[in-house]
Each structure stands twice: as structure tokens, then as C-alpha cells.
Write an enzyme that holds these catalytic residues in place. Sequence first.
Site, PDB file in Angstrom:
ATOM      1  CE  LYS A 297      -1.944  -9.284   3.926  1.00  0.00           C
ATOM      2  NZ  LYS A 297      -3.105  -8.816   4.371  1.00  0.00           N
TER       3      LYS A 297
ATOM      4  CG  ASP B  65      -7.499 -12.624   3.475  1.00  0.00           C
ATOM      5  OD1 ASP B  65      -6.597 -12.949   3.850  1.00  0.00           O
ATOM      6  OD2 ASP B  65      -8.245 -11.568   3.155  1.00  0.00           O
TER       7      ASP B  65
ATOM      8  CD  GLN C 248      -4.809  -6.006   5.056  1.00  0.00           C
ATOM      9  OE1 GLN C 248      -4.540  -6.771   4.252  1.00  0.00           O
ATOM     10  NE2 GLN C 248      -4.636  -6.015   6.213  1.00  0.00           N
TER      11      GLN C 248
HETATM   12  N1  GUN Z   1      -6.203  -7.775   8.651  1.00  0.00           N
HETATM   13  C1  GUN Z   1      -5.730  -8.492   9.619  1.00  0.00           C
HETATM   14  N2  GUN Z   1      -5.074  -9.700   9.012  1.00  0.00           N
HETATM   15  C2  GUN Z   1      -5.808  -9.728   7.920  1.00  0.00           C
HETATM   16  C3  GUN Z   1      -5.867 -10.733   6.842  1.00  0.00           C
HETATM   17  O1  GUN Z   1      -4.876 -11.862   7.378  1.00  0.00           O
HETATM   18  N3  GUN Z   1      -6.459 -10.737   5.815  1.00  0.00           N
HETATM   19  C4  GUN Z   1      -7.143  -9.492   5.473  1.00  0.00           C
HETATM   20  N4  GUN Z   1      -7.762  -9.283   4.025  1.00  0.00           N
HETATM   21  N5  GUN Z   1      -7.084  -8.340   6.439  1.00  0.00           N
HETATM   22  C5  GUN Z   1      -6.435  -8.444   7.427  1.00  0.00           C
END
Ligand code: GUN
Length: 285
Positions: free
Chosen positions: A54, A121, A98
Site C-alpha cells: 500500500k 477501506d 490494518q
Molecule cells: N487485512 C486483509 N485485507 C485487508 C484490507 O483490505 N484492509 C484492511 N484494513 N486490513 C486487511
Amino acid sequence: MTAKIIDGKAIAAACRQNLKQRIQQQTASGQRAPGLTVILVGEDPASQVYVRNKQKACEEVGIHSQLLRVSAEISEDELLKMVQSLNNDNSVDGILVQLPLPDHINEPRVTESILPHKDVDGFHPQNIGRLLQKQPELRPCTPYGCIKLIESTGEPIQGKRAVVVGASNIVGRPMAMELLLANATVTICNSKTRDLRAEVARAEILVVGVGHADFIPGDWIPDGCIVIDVGINRLDDGSLAGDIAYATASERAGWITPVPGGVGPMTVAMLMENCMTAYLAHTAD
Ligand code: GUN
């Protein structure tokens, strides 16, 4: 039939390129760059890889990213206070915590503490509710990316029989809402579904997100189906596999996403897109 490959890696790169240009236009006209803050709790190896991807994408498109790493021992109250302070920070357009979080922290409570217009998200109940009510704002990144991948085939979604296997909050449920928004006829299958094979056999679009390698045998795939594999499973030999047995499935499907290089890169690209949406809404006022 041999499936055409839906090249998520290339499609995501094109999305990032387009976004980079739009961000450059903003900064060239004197606006600040969009800003994303990621909170990473603990040392989960998969989470560390996802967060790094990211950040790399932010750097590429020109989003100012900030990573706040905190110990797995952080209390829920302390984490909520961190989110609160980011909610109040005008230089932060997007906030992402996350997941997964340690067991002593209530995940929904944290997700719901993020202001909906900073929830890049798309997990906040307000954003999920807006998608459900046909007025999406910040859309969950993985399902949003899957829709873009399906659209890339040039086949209309409207009127097609779409089958979603997996009913999680992050993938299956919002995926079904996205497909419904695009006027597909949607079936959502869960772990209690009877005769899953018969459900899959009806699919013209199949999206699978269950988190088990090769969960759907390739010979279940109907001829010509558009197949989207959301699974990213690490095998004992270190390689990655999707939720669908790819080799046989790709002899039957019309279109198919590979793993890796399918849905994964699109999830990150849509996160970048959501940061831009949050920024534009934020800088407009
Ligand atoms: N953990 C696995 N996929 C994601 C996601 O798309 N966003 C977040 N915040 N955590 C994750």
C-alpha cells in the site's frame, strides 16, 4: 474452451497511472497532495507485506502516506484515541487500520470509530449501508476492484447470473451488493450452502473468496464463465494459490483471474482511488 486471462496487474497499473495524473493536476494547481495514514498493530508477517504494498502504491501515485506502527500490546482505548486524533487531523484524508487486530481488541469498534468520509477501506457500516442502498461513496476495495476486472472483459454484468462463494464482511457480502448494483442476479453461498456444485454450475459470473486453496475444483466451472478468484493462500512450498483450482478451471472458463496478479493488485489500486475520492470530498469544503 481456454480462458482469456484477466490481467489484474496490468489493469491496476493503468488505474494507478491515471490516478497519478489526476493527483499531479491537483498539486500543479497549488493543492496539497492527498494523505493516507495506516495503523499497523503488531508484527503479523502477511499484514506487513500488505502494508508495504500500500505504501509503495502511495509513493507511485503521489499520495502522502504515513505509517504508524504500534505494539500488539496496545490497549483498545489507546488505539481508539489514535484514530480519534487522525479523525481530527485535516491533513489526513484516509485512515486505514490494518486487520486482523489482536484478540483483545474489538475490531468492529475500531472500524466504526473511523469517520465514514475517511474510511478508505469502505468497512464502516455507513459506507456498507450506502452501497446497499445504491448510493456508494467509499466502496470496499476488493469487491470494487473485482467489478473493474469483470468490466474489463467488455461483457455486460447486467442480467447475468452471478454466484458469490463466501459471505465475509470484507469480500462476499459487499461483492454481492456490487453485483446487484450492476444489475446482476445474485446468489450468495456460505459455509452451510447445500449442493454448492449445483449453485456454481449456474454461474455466468463466479466470485470466490473463502481463503482455502483450491476450494472450488476446476471441473465445477461452467463453460464460458467469468471467474474471479479472491483467494491468496500460501502453500507449504511457499508458493501462492487461489481458492479455485486454476489449471482445470482455465480450460473451461471464458475469462479468469490468475493468483497472484489478479485481484490483489486491484485491491490496492482501489484503495488509492478511495483516497482520492476522500481527498476530493474533503478539499471541496
Ligand atoms: N487485512 C486483509 N485485507 C485487508 C484490507 O483490505 N484492509 C484492511 N484494513 N486490513 C486487511
